[in-house]
Write an enzyme that holds these catalytic residues in place. Structure first.
Site, PDB file in Angstrom:
ATOM      1  N   GLU A   1      67.151  72.470  43.510  1.00 63.46           N
ATOM      2  CA  GLU A   1      67.539  72.429  44.306  1.00 63.46           C
ATOM      3  C   GLU A   1      69.135  72.633  44.375  1.00 63.46           C
ATOM      4  O   GLU A   1      70.067  72.901  44.319  1.00 63.46           O
ATOM      5  CB  GLU A   1      67.414  73.259  45.308  1.00 63.46           C
ATOM      6  CG  GLU A   1      66.241  74.117  46.622  1.00 63.46           C
ATOM      7  CD  GLU A   1      65.500  75.162  46.030  1.00 63.46           C
ATOM      8  OE1 GLU A   1      66.960  75.188  45.297  1.00 63.46           O
ATOM      9  OE2 GLU A   1      65.047  75.150  46.249  1.00 63.46           O
TER      10      GLU A   1
ATOM     11  N   HIS B   1      68.256  71.253  53.472  1.00 64.65           N
ATOM     12  CA  HIS B   1      67.927  72.696  53.310  1.00 64.65           C
ATOM     13  C   HIS B   1      65.962  72.075  53.808  1.00 64.65           C
ATOM     14  O   HIS B   1      65.779  70.659  53.243  1.00 64.65           O
ATOM     15  CB  HIS B   1      67.561  72.510  51.429  1.00 64.65           C
ATOM     16  CG  HIS B   1      66.508  73.647  51.302  1.00 64.65           C
ATOM     17  ND1 HIS B   1      65.757  74.664  52.228  1.00 64.65           N
ATOM     18  CD2 HIS B   1      64.652  73.107  50.902  1.00 64.65           C
ATOM     19  CE1 HIS B   1      64.628  75.044  51.785  1.00 64.65           C
ATOM     20  NE2 HIS B   1      64.114  74.373  50.889  1.00 64.65           N
TER      21      HIS B   1
ATOM     22  N   HIS C   1      61.951  72.922  55.854  1.00 60.43           N
ATOM     23  CA  HIS C   1      60.585  73.469  55.948  1.00 60.43           C
ATOM     24  C   HIS C   1      60.345  73.681  57.225  1.00 60.43           C
ATOM     25  O   HIS C   1      59.274  73.397  57.503  1.00 60.43           O
ATOM     26  CB  HIS C   1      59.746  73.125  54.731  1.00 60.43           C
ATOM     27  CG  HIS C   1      60.037  73.465  53.598  1.00 60.43           C
ATOM     28  ND1 HIS C   1      58.868  72.852  52.504  1.00 60.43           N
ATOM     29  CD2 HIS C   1      61.014  73.886  53.022  1.00 60.43           C
ATOM     30  CE1 HIS C   1      59.689  73.225  51.512  1.00 60.43           C
ATOM     31  NE2 HIS C   1      60.927  73.961  51.507  1.00 60.43           N
TER      32      HIS C   1
ATOM     33  N   HIS D   1      60.033  80.261  53.087  1.00 56.05           N
ATOM     34  CA  HIS D   1      60.026  79.335  52.070  1.00 56.05           C
ATOM     35  C   HIS D   1      60.924  78.277  52.754  1.00 56.05           C
ATOM     36  O   HIS D   1      60.462  77.296  53.271  1.00 56.05           O
ATOM     37  CB  HIS D   1      61.521  79.667  51.026  1.00 56.05           C
ATOM     38  CG  HIS D   1      61.518  78.166  50.259  1.00 56.05           C
ATOM     39  ND1 HIS D   1      62.380  78.337  49.123  1.00 56.05           N
ATOM     40  CD2 HIS D   1      61.713  76.959  50.495  1.00 56.05           C
ATOM     41  CE1 HIS D   1      62.241  76.728  48.301  1.00 56.05           C
ATOM     42  NE2 HIS D   1      61.710  76.445  49.551  1.00 56.05           N
TER      43      HIS D   1
HETATM   44  O1  2HA Z   1      62.276  70.708  46.780  1.00 52.82           O
HETATM   45  O2  2HA Z   1      61.984  71.993  49.145  1.00 52.82           O
HETATM   46  O3  2HA Z   1      62.836  74.172  47.738  1.00 52.82           O
HETATM   47  C1  2HA Z   1      61.616  70.756  47.425  1.00 52.82           C
HETATM   48  C2  2HA Z   1      61.912  71.537  47.693  1.00 52.82           C
HETATM   49  C3  2HA Z   1      62.414  73.644  46.719  1.00 52.82           C
HETATM   50 ZN    ZN Z   2      62.068  73.844  49.614  1.00 54.90          ZN
END
Ligand code: 2HA
Ligand code: ZN
Length: 270
Positions: free
Chosen positions: A118, A141, A143, A213
């Site tokens: 990213e 970032h 998840h 995502h």
């Molecule tokens: O690095 O989360 O968005 C893995 C991720 C890509």
């Molecule tokens: Zn990701």
């Protein structure tokens, strides 16, 4: 020489990054190599410890990123796990210097790693933060399961509806996320399209959901970036637990949200 040996401020920052990487793993938001982090360390890095670049990595982004030209960042390595970054940030992440003109990043300390997939999003966002006066920008970032689940339901792909639903679950959500949550429509990971759409939403919000995502938050302190996602995740869990008890959660009323906005001097958007 270990690059951190003579960089006390850098060591403290790396420790914070490691701590947050551990939180992401403990929260179950960082399966496999999920998530990535960048932190602008230009003001923390003592250039007298510089001994030459190990290598260069070409970047390909449409945006001008001259505001961060010459700036130094920690970025997580492509394919690296948060649980490993928690143990050893410099063995699983890189120190890089950005060259806007050459469209490349120069690797100061990389242990033969490649920067996160990213990287285009991170650099474009970091450039935006710097342009807006934030010298030590953080892009986080990850998840978070519950928040990603919300992004699979059409009704919650409306930023205002999602924001008001989560704000109304617990007072801290209203206070810690005063600008609400932006929504970025699904786009392929690592692309300029995702980066551009993200940038557009950051004009209005400090935290965004990447549809189906993950979540991205920005700021000047990595702990605060984590807190914002943590409180939203808690709000999402409260909503889901209420639903699993068989009721539609009542939520804080409009008046209660207004009262909070006044007490904490937040922009009143209720
Ligand atoms: O690095 O989360 O968005 C893995 C991720 C890509
Ligand atoms: Zn990701």
């Amino acid at each position: 020489m270990n690059i951190a040996d003579k960089n006390q401020e850098l060591i403290i920052e790396l420790e914070q990054i490691a701590e947050v990487a551990g939180f992401l793993w403990q929260r179950n938001w960082a399966e496999a190599n999920g998530g990535n982090i960048s932190v602008n360390l230009t003001e923390k890095y003592r250039t007298e410890t510089f001994t030459g670049f190990e290598s260069v990595f070409t970047i390909n982004i449409s945006e001008d990123i001259s505001s961060i030209d010459g700036n130094i960042f920690f970025v997580t390595g492509a394919g690296k796990r948060m649980r490993d970054i928690a143990r050893s940030p410099l063995n699983n992440g890189l120190l890089i210097r950005v060259s806007n003109e050459k469209q490349q990043v120069e690797i100061i300390d990389g242990k033969a790693l490649t920067p996160t997939s990213e990287l285009p999003s991170h650099l474009i966002i970091q450039n935006f933060l710097k342009r807006n006066g934030i010298n030590n920008g953080v892009v986080l970032h990850t998840h978070p399961t519950e928040l990603i689940a919300f992004s699979h339901c059409d009704i919650f792909l409306d930023s205002s509806h999602l924001t008001h639903t989560l704000w109304s679950m617990i007072p801290e959500a209203r206070v810690l996320v005063p600008k609400g949550i932006g929504i970025v429509p699904y786009a392929l990971t690592g692309t300029d399209i995702l980066a551009q759409a993200t940038l557009k939403e950051l004009e209005k919000h400090d935290v965004l959901i990447w549809e189906k995502h993950g979540v991205l938050s920005v700021g000047k302190d990595i702990m605060e970036c984590f807190d914002i996602i943590d409180v939203l995740s808690k709000a999402a869990q409260i909503y889901l637990f209420s639903r699993s008890l068989g009721c539609e959660p009542k939520g804080l009323s409009k008046e209660q949200l207004k009262e909070l906005a006044a007490a904490f001097k937040l922009p009143d958007t209720t």
